[in-house]
Design a protein around this motif. Structure first.
Motif, PDB file in Angstrom:
ATOM      1  N   UNK A 694       6.186 -16.092 -10.733  1.00 44.15           N
ATOM      2  CA  UNK A 694       5.738 -15.437  -9.498  1.00 44.15           C
ATOM      3  C   UNK A 694       5.895 -13.915  -9.594  1.00 44.15           C
ATOM      4  N   UNK A 695       6.930 -13.439 -10.297  1.00 45.21           N
ATOM      5  CA  UNK A 695       7.103 -11.996 -10.486  1.00 45.21           C
ATOM      6  C   UNK A 695       5.951 -11.399 -11.284  1.00 45.21           C
ATOM      7  N   UNK A 696       5.491 -12.123 -12.287  1.00 46.05           N
ATOM      8  CA  UNK A 696       4.345 -11.641 -13.073  1.00 46.05           C
ATOM      9  C   UNK A 696       3.110 -11.483 -12.194  1.00 46.05           C
ATOM     10  N   UNK A 697       2.837 -12.500 -11.396  1.00 45.86           N
ATOM     11  CA  UNK A 697       1.660 -12.444 -10.526  1.00 45.86           C
ATOM     12  C   UNK A 697       1.799 -11.330  -9.495  1.00 45.86           C
ATOM     13  N   UNK A 698       2.998 -11.168  -8.946  1.00 38.75           N
ATOM     14  CA  UNK A 698       3.218 -10.112  -7.960  1.00 38.75           C
ATOM     15  C   UNK A 698       3.088  -8.726  -8.602  1.00 38.75           C
ATOM     16  N   UNK A 699       3.528  -8.609  -9.853  1.00 36.07           N
ATOM     17  CA  UNK A 699       3.492  -7.307 -10.530  1.00 36.07           C
ATOM     18  C   UNK A 699       2.066  -6.856 -10.827  1.00 36.07           C
ATOM     19  N   UNK A 700       1.221  -7.799 -11.257  1.00 37.50           N
ATOM     20  CA  UNK A 700      -0.112  -7.410 -11.745  1.00 37.50           C
ATOM     21  C   UNK A 700      -1.243  -7.756 -10.771  1.00 37.50           C
ATOM     22  N   UNK A 701      -1.005  -8.712  -9.911  1.00 32.90           N
ATOM     23  CA  UNK A 701      -2.042  -9.124  -8.959  1.00 32.90           C
ATOM     24  C   UNK A 701      -1.423  -9.323  -7.574  1.00 32.90           C
ATOM     25  N   UNK A 702      -0.843  -8.253  -7.012  1.00 26.95           N
ATOM     26  CA  UNK A 702      -0.080  -8.420  -5.763  1.00 26.95           C
ATOM     27  C   UNK A 702      -0.910  -8.916  -4.593  1.00 26.95           C
ATOM     28  N   UNK A 703      -2.156  -8.474  -4.481  1.00 25.10           N
ATOM     29  CA  UNK A 703      -2.964  -8.891  -3.335  1.00 25.10           C
ATOM     30  C   UNK A 703      -3.356 -10.359  -3.454  1.00 25.10           C
ATOM     31  N   UNK A 704      -3.786 -10.750  -4.635  1.00 24.83           N
ATOM     32  CA  UNK A 704      -4.137 -12.164  -4.831  1.00 24.83           C
ATOM     33  C   UNK A 704      -2.920 -13.051  -4.600  1.00 24.83           C
ATOM     34  N   UNK A 705      -1.761 -12.572  -5.058  1.00 29.84           N
ATOM     35  CA  UNK A 705      -0.550 -13.373  -4.886  1.00 29.84           C
ATOM     36  C   UNK A 705      -0.147 -13.478  -3.415  1.00 29.84           C
ATOM     37  N   UNK A 706      -0.316 -12.403  -2.667  1.00 28.19           N
ATOM     38  CA  UNK A 706       0.011 -12.456  -1.238  1.00 28.19           C
ATOM     39  C   UNK A 706      -0.939 -13.395  -0.485  1.00 28.19           C
ATOM     40  N   UNK A 707      -2.214 -13.400  -0.871  1.00 30.97           N
ATOM     41  CA  UNK A 707      -3.161 -14.325  -0.245  1.00 30.97           C
ATOM     42  C   UNK A 707      -2.747 -15.767  -0.543  1.00 30.97           C
ATOM     43  N   UNK A 708      -2.373 -16.034  -1.792  1.00 28.20           N
ATOM     44  CA  UNK A 708      -1.916 -17.381  -2.147  1.00 28.20           C
ATOM     45  C   UNK A 708      -0.645 -17.741  -1.387  1.00 28.20           C
ATOM     46  N   UNK A 726       1.133  -7.183   1.737  1.00 25.21           N
ATOM     47  CA  UNK A 726      -0.188  -6.971   1.146  1.00 25.21           C
ATOM     48  C   UNK A 726      -0.689  -5.560   1.473  1.00 25.21           C
ATOM     49  N   UNK A 727      -0.501  -5.132   2.705  1.00 21.68           N
ATOM     50  CA  UNK A 727      -0.925  -3.783   3.102  1.00 21.68           C
ATOM     51  C   UNK A 727      -0.153  -2.722   2.311  1.00 21.68           C
ATOM     52  N   UNK A 728       1.159  -2.954   2.100  1.00 19.22           N
ATOM     53  CA  UNK A 728       1.975  -2.007   1.336  1.00 19.22           C
ATOM     54  C   UNK A 728       1.520  -1.910  -0.114  1.00 19.22           C
ATOM     55  N   UNK A 729       0.817  -2.936  -0.581  1.00 24.94           N
ATOM     56  CA  UNK A 729       0.299  -2.944  -1.952  1.00 24.94           C
ATOM     57  C   UNK A 729      -1.184  -2.586  -2.024  1.00 24.94           C
ATOM     58  N   UNK A 730      -1.683  -1.960  -0.970  1.00 29.65           N
ATOM     59  CA  UNK A 730      -3.054  -1.457  -1.009  1.00 29.65           C
ATOM     60  C   UNK A 730      -4.108  -2.367  -0.432  1.00 29.65           C
ATOM     61  N   UNK A 731      -3.701  -3.448   0.190  1.00 25.85           N
ATOM     62  CA  UNK A 731      -4.677  -4.359   0.773  1.00 25.85           C
ATOM     63  C   UNK A 731      -5.219  -3.839   2.091  1.00 25.85           C
ATOM     64  N   UNK A 732      -6.502  -4.064   2.314  1.00 23.18           N
ATOM     65  CA  UNK A 732      -7.123  -3.726   3.595  1.00 23.18           C
ATOM     66  C   UNK A 732      -7.264  -5.033   4.365  1.00 23.18           C
ATOM     67  N   UNK A 733      -6.581  -5.139   5.485  1.00 20.18           N
ATOM     68  CA  UNK A 733      -6.498  -6.401   6.209  1.00 20.18           C
ATOM     69  C   UNK A 733      -7.573  -6.453   7.294  1.00 20.18           C
ATOM     70  N   UNK A 734      -8.361  -7.523   7.273  1.00 16.70           N
ATOM     71  CA  UNK A 734      -9.401  -7.719   8.278  1.00 16.70           C
ATOM     72  C   UNK A 734      -9.083  -8.947   9.109  1.00 16.70           C
ATOM     73  N   UNK A 735      -9.427  -8.915  10.388  1.00 16.33           N
ATOM     74  CA  UNK A 735      -9.260 -10.125  11.199  1.00 16.33           C
ATOM     75  C   UNK A 735     -10.239 -11.194  10.739  1.00 16.33           C
TER      76      UNK A 735
END
Length: 989
Positions: A694-708, A726-735
């Motif tokens: 999980x650390x690997x996924x969070x390190x390299x694909x944080x947005x995908x990992x947060x969605x999962x 997710x927002x702290x890692x650059x994600x743009x959150x939409x309703x």
């Protein structure tokens, strides 16, 4: 002489424990005793084990009843008869709303006893009529007085005394959900259903003494045999139907796995491999390994992710067979913790699967292996729940019951009924209440499961044995643990999302743990505890521990996974470990013997293996005694006498070795603190492997990992916090959007569209309709187009509009709401009318309406549970200058004021019995503020749920971890909900 006895496993009826029942039999000098639970066999094997220890001949049967109306009693002459009874009972228990017939089916090797009023007139050779003491007067005028050879004394035993009978009536009232005063006599046993001295029993039947003789003859003809203590394994004996072939296959699979697992194979690996094979064969666990291998071979064929953990990770054979991903050579894992020649109970693997895959694995096991069942757990009466139940039975008002359950009362001012509630709540505390299902335990037996017990059918539809894992182990049945874990679901889904969102990236090998261990980005994340969402390392306590230890390697993470456990932390050993980890000079404080035994953990007990080693080398216990101690540490056997014997032996040995009483007592205190909590090192290592994935996924694909993470129902925190991460890692959150969203959350590049699953009160079927229609016929053009194409209620459309699911139209949502109210009603009236041509829509002139950004926030709070904007924007008074989390390091020892949004709290009870807690907040920048609330502050300034708090307190630092000892706090006010105020709404600019 007793053919019909019950314990409290005759649920909500009997009130005697098995031990108490046997103690009564010993007191009255009975040579044999027949246990016949009501429609249950839960206590049978435990009763046999205890009886043999007490030199009482155990006999088993079942009291078949409809409700409490006795139909007949079946008694087993031998084990074959018991199997027939168990199968017969199971046929009923597997049938919803079953009805027991008046006449029992015929089985060899069984006796049948019918109640006197049963109207059964023609009896088979094995059938009898039971005569209660209260039936004797009726018998004098019955035709049965001429057929005494077919009559037996039937004095039922369900309670010990008057208090037991009163408790029985209370349990019956709970079961019937009625007031005690309204409990019908037909729902109660008789007060005389107790055990009597033999002479008293003889006097009851003095007119028909033959009835007692007949009952005794039945008991004399019965014999039940089960092997306990040092029982040989009773699981499926052979995988290939030939034990020699089994061993050859196991050896072949192990050697075949060498090249997959090792680039260089040294002598140490071969020596360990052969040693394990020898012990596994001697202990008859070959088929156990092969069955696990078979299950996981199927899982890999379906591309299911799994983790093999527990003490099984101590085995190189398990590693080579791909049952675990932990290399015991690398970690110097102690194989004897898993299996040793002195171990009297069988081992087990814990196999974790994604919650999405587990049911298919269970189905596969039940399809593939013949004698299979789940294991039950006994859900017992808890004190507070009992107070509530008994309060209702006695008719107490809700307010009075609430006071009793929260201890908010003066004992001297309680009335008689309230006192009775408290007395009997304590009395029934620990009584079994109903059968549940073990989280993952499965039995695969050589003999049919019904040889041991009846089974029942819970809602999941898998046959379930009517005893728990402790009884199963006692008789030699060791379980296979097939567990469900959301962390694995996150990992699997994250890999799939990455593949979809980054099709040109190389495929992820999520099992490349060696690469992950050396990854610098992961090391940096660990050192700085940037692991939100990651398995087992995201909680505030773990985040702070990682910071204190500055862990950046596999072995350090393995230790941290065990150090965090309550047994280590509460004993003070966690703090000692941190000090010695950070400062080599402090390692000299360790006792020389302990440092020699545990050099890797600096003389501090961290793992279960450490306790076994200390018991063996420091306390002089044999490996057999140390293994008994290990069993005691699990919490399952702590009440047994063996554990106390081991403790006494430990102290005696330490005295002989010359250890001081003070030192011995301290070491034993540390050992006891592990009970029920300590991890085996292999277990911690398995957890660490999943953490690295999980650390690997969070390190390299944080947005995908947060969605999962969100799609698998989060982890330690609420969904809101993972959206924040997710927002702290650059994600743009939409309703949620009708043109972008799916039922689950969805990501495109760095745009995350919340799924319909996030909406409170929004129906799954409507989400499915929207996605199906959009997939088939393209995106929706506007509200009219949506209303035309999706049949959905006005209430559900309102939810979509309020959360801005129609934002793409560019129209004000108040206007959309007005329009929906005008148009949806008309569509619903005409939705069943089919026409060749599309009708022209009636158009309405929509009034000019406005809404505000603040309205959006409150709609999101209502329907999503949190606002997608910063909660700080809802404050009545905006914050001006303030101190942020990253600046606190400059204020150590000083009193400061900070502002934080509440994330979570951990409450704990101090040694003095007072409440304190540890809080986690985030500041306006999104960084953590950790707080400590000692009892005086916790009592005077309690936290009041989610919101923004003004926190005043002293900044402290320990091992580089900064926190605030809160002295005062205040929950800040937020603006009034603009949707329900008369204030003019400003038009969006």
């Amino acid at each position: 002489m007793y053919l019909n006895t019950h314990t409290y496993y005759s649920l909500r009826y009997g009130t005697i424990s098995p031990k108490e029942l046997i103690a009564s039999a010993l007191r009255y000098k009975l040579a044999a005793l027949c246990l016949t639970e009501i429609n249950s066999t839960s206590s049978n094997l435990e009763f046999v084990r205890l009886s043999k220890e007490s030199v009482i001949k155990p006999i088993l049967g079942v009291d078949f009843r409809n409700g409490i109306q006795q139909q007949f009693i079946l008694i087993a002459i031998n084990n074959e008869g018991l199997q027939s009874i168990n199968s017969y009972l199971s046929d009923f228990l597997h049938t919803p709303s079953f009805v027991i017939p008046k006449r029992a089916k015929y089985f060899k090797n069984t006796y049948v006893v019918y109640p006197f009023q049963s109207n059964i007139y023609e009896l088979r050779e094995n059938e009898f009529i039971g005569i209660k003491p209260s039936d004797i007067n009726k018998l004098k005028f019955s035709e049965w007085r001429f057929h005494l050879e077919k009559l037996v004394a039937l004095n039922t035993v369900s309670f010990q005394n008057k208090k037991g009978y009163n408790t029985h009536r209370l349990l019956r009232a709970i079961d019937n959900n009625t007031l005690l005063s309204k409990l019908p006599l037909t729902e109660q046993g008789q007060e005389t259903d107790v055990m009597f001295e033999v002479e008293v029993l003889k006097s009851m039947y003095h007119e028909f003494p033959q009835l007692l003789s007949n009952a005794q003859n039945l008991l004399n003809n019965c014999s039940i045999e089960f092997e306990f203590l040092d029982a040989t394994p009773k699981n499926q004996e052979s995988y290939t139907n030939n034990q020699e072939l089994d061993f050859k296959l196991l050896r072949k699979l192990a050697y075949d796995g060498l090249n997959y697992r090792y680039q260089k194979i040294g002598k140490r690996v071969f020596t360990r491999l052969e040693k394990e094979l020898d012990i596994i064969k001697k202990k008859q666990f070959v088929s156990y390994f092969l069955i696990n291998w078979k299950i996981l071979k199927y899982a890999r064929s379906k591309q299911y992710y799994y983790v093999g953990r527990g003490s099984g990770a101590n085995s190189i054979i398990a590693y080579l067979l791909r049952i675990t991903d932990v290399d015991p050579i690398e970690l110097d894992l102690y194989f004897e913790r898993f299996i040793n020649l002195y171990r009297t109970n069988p081992p087990d693997f814990d196999l974790d699967f994604s919650w999405r895959d587990r049911d298919d694995i269970m189905n596969y096991i039940f399809r593939t292996f013949k004698n299979t069942s789940l294991i039950a757990v006994y859900n017992t009466f808890k004190y507070k729940a009992s107070v509530r139940e008994l309060g209702k039975v006695f008719g107490l008002p809700k307010e009075e019951i609430d006071k009793l359950t929260t201890n908010n009362f003066n004992p001297n001012q309680l009335d008689k009924l309230s006192k009775l509630v408290l007395i009997y709540s304590k009395y029934i505390q620990g009584f079994p209440n109903y059968l549940g299902i073990h989280p993952g335990g499965i039995l695969i037996s050589e003999k049919p499961i019904h040889y041991y017990t009846a089974t029942y059918l819970p809602p999941k539809g898998f046959s379930t044995a009517m005893f728990d894992m402790v009884i199963a182990e006692d008789v030699g049945l060791y379980k296979f643990d097939i567990l469900s874990q959301r962390g694995l679901g996150k990992i699997r889904e994250a890999v799939d999302i990455v593949k979809y969102n980054h099709p040109k990236h190389p495929a992820i090998d999520i099992h490349d743990i060696k690469r992950f261990k050396e990854d610098e980005k992961i090391k940096t994340m660990l050192r700085n505890a940037k692991a939100i969402g990651c398995f087992y390392v995201e909680s505030p306590a773990m985040r702070m521990l990682l910071k204190k230890l500055q862990v950046d390697n596999y072995l350090g993470l393995v230790a941290a996974s065990s150090v965090i456990r309550p047994g280590v932390s509460k004993s003070g050993m966690m703090r000692e470990y941190i000090k010695r980890y950070r400062n080599p000079e402090m390692r000299k404080d360790a006792h020389p013997i302990l440092l020699e035994i545990m050099p890797e953990t600096f003389g501090v007990m961290v793992y279960q293996e450490d306790v076994i080693k200390v018991a063996h080398y420091f306390g002089g216990l044999s490996l057999g005694e140390a293994d008994m101690l290990r069993r005691g540490m699990s919490g399952k056997f702590r009440s047994r006498d063996e554990f106390l014997k081991v403790k006494n032996q430990f102290f005696d040995n330490c005295k002989t070795k010359g250890h001081s009483q003070e030192l011995t007592s301290e070491i034993w205190r540390q050992i006891e603190s592990f009970a029920g909590y300590a991890f085996a090192k292999g277990h911690s290592a398995s957890y660490a492997v999943e953490s690295y994935q999980s650390l690997f996924l969070k390190a390299y694909y944080p947005l995908e990992y947060m969605v999962a993470t969100l799609n698998n129902f989060g982890g330690f925190y609420r969904p809101e916090y993972y959206v924040h991460e997710a927002r702290m890692n650059g994600g743009i959150i939409h309703p949620p959007s009708i043109n972008r969203s799916y039922y689950q959350n969805y990501i495109e590049a760095n745009n995350i569209y919340l799924g319909f699953i996030m909406l409170h009160s929004f129906e799954l079927k409507n989400a499915e309709k929207i996605v199906a229609e959009r997939t088939k016929n393209g995106q929706f053009l506007d509200l009219d187009d949506f209303i035309d194409r999706v049949q959905i209620s006005l209430e559900q459309i309102v939810i979509l509009i309020k959360v801005n699911a129609f934002k793409f139209t560019g129209r004000n949502k108040r206007e959309l709401l007005w329009e929906a109210h005008m148009k949806v009603h008309k569509v619903v009236l005409e939705e069943n009318i089919s026409t060749l041509f599309k009708s022209e829509k009636i158009t309405y002139k929509t009034p000019e309406l406005v809404s505000s950004h603040m309205e959006d926030a409150f709609d999101e709070l209502q329907y999503i549970g949190f606002t997608l904007d910063s909660p700080f924007n809802l404050l009545t008074t905006p914050l001006k200058s303030q101190l942020f989390a990253n600046e606190l390091i400059n204020y150590i020892g000083k009193r400061v004021t900070v502002y934080g949004y509440y994330v979570t709290v951990k409450r704990t009870i101090t040694n003095k019995g007072t409440m304190m807690y540890f809080g986690t907040f985030i500041d306006m920048k999104g960084d953590h503020i950790d707080t400590v609330h000692f009892p005086p502050s916790a009592k005077k300034y309690p936290l009041k749920g989610r919101g923004i708090y003004k926190l005043i307190g002293k900044v402290t630092e320990e091992f580089d971890c900064v926190s605030i000892e809160v002295q005062e706090l205040e929950k800040l006010a937020i603006i009034q909900d603009p949707r329900y105020t008369d204030e003019p709404i400003q038009k969006l600019g």
